[in-house]
Every structure is written in C-alpha cells, then in structure tokens.
Design an enzyme around this catalytic site. Sequence first.
Site, PDB file in Angstrom:
ATOM      1  N   TYR A  93       0.823  -1.212   0.000  1.00  0.00           N
ATOM      2  CA  TYR A  93       0.000   0.000   0.000  1.00  0.00           C
ATOM      3  C   TYR A  93       0.854   1.258   0.000  1.00  0.00           C
ATOM      4  O   TYR A  93       0.472   2.294  -0.544  1.00  0.00           O
ATOM      5  CB  TYR A  93      -0.926  -0.015   1.221  1.00  0.00           C
ATOM      6  CG  TYR A  93      -2.091  -0.960   1.045  1.00  0.00           C
ATOM      7  CD1 TYR A  93      -3.062  -0.724   0.064  1.00  0.00           C
ATOM      8  CD2 TYR A  93      -2.233  -2.092   1.836  1.00  0.00           C
ATOM      9  CE1 TYR A  93      -4.129  -1.583  -0.113  1.00  0.00           C
ATOM     10  CE2 TYR A  93      -3.299  -2.959   1.665  1.00  0.00           C
ATOM     11  CZ  TYR A  93      -4.247  -2.697   0.690  1.00  0.00           C
ATOM     12  OH  TYR A  93      -5.297  -3.559   0.514  1.00  0.00           O
ATOM     13  N   GLU A 186       2.348 -27.557  16.019  1.00  0.00           N
ATOM     14  CA  GLU A 186       1.515 -27.044  14.932  1.00  0.00           C
ATOM     15  C   GLU A 186       0.267 -26.308  15.415  1.00  0.00           C
ATOM     16  O   GLU A 186      -0.015 -25.203  14.971  1.00  0.00           O
ATOM     17  CB  GLU A 186       1.081 -28.196  14.005  1.00  0.00           C
ATOM     18  CG  GLU A 186       0.130 -27.736  12.904  1.00  0.00           C
ATOM     19  CD  GLU A 186      -0.383 -28.866  12.026  1.00  0.00           C
ATOM     20  OE1 GLU A 186       0.124 -30.007  12.166  1.00  0.00           O
ATOM     21  OE2 GLU A 186      -1.272 -28.617  11.200  1.00  0.00           O
TER      22      GLU A 186
END
Length: 351
Positions: A93, A186
């Site tokens: 951006y 995980e």
Amino acid sequence: MNNVLLKLAALGEGICAQLERGEMPFLDIPSRASSNIVYDEKERKFVLGEAKARRTVSNMKHLRVFTQTLWIAWIAKRLIEEGKSTTLRDLYYMAESYGLKFRDQQESDSIVADLEALLGVSREQLRIFPEERATIYGDLTIRYNIPGYEKTKLNLTASPDGVAIGPALAEAEFCDCGAEKVIMVESGGMFTRLIEEKAHKKFKALLIHTAGQAPRLARHLAYRIRRELGLPVYVFTDGDPWGAHIAMVIISGSANAAHVDNIVIPDAEWIGVLPTDIEEYRLPYEKFNEKDWKRLGELMADPRYQSPFWRKQLKKFEEEGKKTEQQALSVHGLSYVTDKYLPEKLDQKAF
C-alpha cells in the site's frame, strides 16, 4: 556501516557506474524459477543454481519491474537507516503513495524475494516482515536491541498465552536460558495444553506455536536458538501429509525461499504424530480424502522425502490411508501427551 546497507549502497553505485559508462542500467538477478532450484542432498535443503535473469531498462517489458526493484531497495535502505520496519502488506500500500503501482501484493512480494536473492540477505534483514505471528513460551530471557528498548529484558514465560514472535523478538539477544530443547507445535490447542501441563518444565523445553506452516520469523528464531544456544529442535504436528510438510519446511526449507539460508534447520526432527503412531498409540483417525491423496503424491515425488525415514513414513500413509490430529492423543486422557507420548518420543531421540 551495517552489512546490508553496504550491499544496498553497492547496488546503487553499480547502477550509477553503468550510467556513467553510457550503458543501459541492468540487474542480473539469481533466477528463482523452478528449473534453477535444486535440492542439495549434502546440506539437506533447497538452494538456487547458477542461472540469472537480466532486467534491463533497454527492454520496455523490464522497465516497470526494474523501477519497482530499485524503489523497494530504496525503501529498505530508509527503514534500516531510521531503525524502522514495515510489513509486506504495508509495503504494497505504501507504494501507491509514491505513485508506484503493483498489480497486487503477490507482485510486490515477488520483487521483495528477487531483492533478497540479488543481495543475498533475507527480507527480515531488509526490515520487511510478514503479518503472521507465531508465539513462544519457555525459560529463555531475552534483551531487546531495538531503539528505545535496549535495556528491556523479558523472560518468555511472562505471558501464559506465549509471547508473539515479532521482528524485535526474532533478533533479540539471548541472555539466560534454562531450556535444553525446542519443541515446535503445529496447533494452538496443543500449544496451550502443553503450557497448562507445564511441558516447558517437565521437558526443559521452549515451546513454539507455529500456527500451521511456520512463519519465517519463527523458523529464523528457532534457527538462531539451534545455532547460538545449541538446543536441538523437534517438530510436533498433526499426523497427515500436511503436518509432515510443516516439519519438512522447517528441516529443509521451501522452494520459494531457496535463496534464504538462515531459516533452515537440517538436523531438526519430526517426532510426531507419525503415521505409525496411529496404530501404536491406538489413536482415532479419519480416512484420507481426495486432497490428502493428492498431497501425498506430491510429497512422494519431492526430493526432500527420499531418505529411509521419510520413505517409511510416506509408505505407511500410502498403505493405510489414515490421518489423525494432535488432539487425538486426548482420547487416553488430557495429560497423556505429557505423561506418556512426548516422554517416549523424546527418549527415542539422541540428538
């Protein structure tokens, strides 16, 4: 001067020298095409080959990306000089405010990766970070080294939710460490369970929640802990092809980051949940779906999975077609993972 700043300065000086010689400026960028990514069996990781791609302003098709590359290099130089940072999303951006357009963030991310390969540094060294955050918990005291926080120390047991692994933590100085190993986990549910069960004390471990595929900052921090503190790294994931690949990316890296070597831990070990564990620990399971079979086929053809250990695991997946999650261990009780499973897994390892 900072080594990365020296490389950025050399990049600019090289362009100026080409102009002074009357040449059309160009960049020879190491190719990140799949044809130039090779698996180094000795190092157990992906690396780039020798091929390079030339981007020259004499070619109108190259002019736009040439300009974008130099703009990102300029932004990186400013970030380093001013002690600031940005994210990949913010960079995308930010370009608009400078009148520079990227088609999408994927394009700007790709040029950041090209700049990494060109300079031989990571995007983190360029002070450009992803949005993702993993977390860490355990007996390690760090001292921040960013402006304004130079004397601030933090023990990573400070928050029961773990401490987010951001740019400042990933590059902090290691002060005192009471841990003897690292366990990368995980799922968030299992990470919380291990903290509640005081696994960090029981196994003298630093726990890192990868939140799925481990972000590069988490892999870089684990790499530093392995390299600077000598702690072995273990990976604990779901028992399916996707979990296996989370472990493999930590161990051998990925093709997308073959040009970055400070995030690969070749001697890290996948300790579970292995496909052989489903039967051995009498775990509930599900049968593979179409996506699981497709993913397994991709792993079977991947050069990183050719060692006897990995062939055995993938073969077991192929024979049984069964998968399970870390949480399946709770079928034997909430403390089973710390009372039986992990002690047995870690005892089998002689790092």
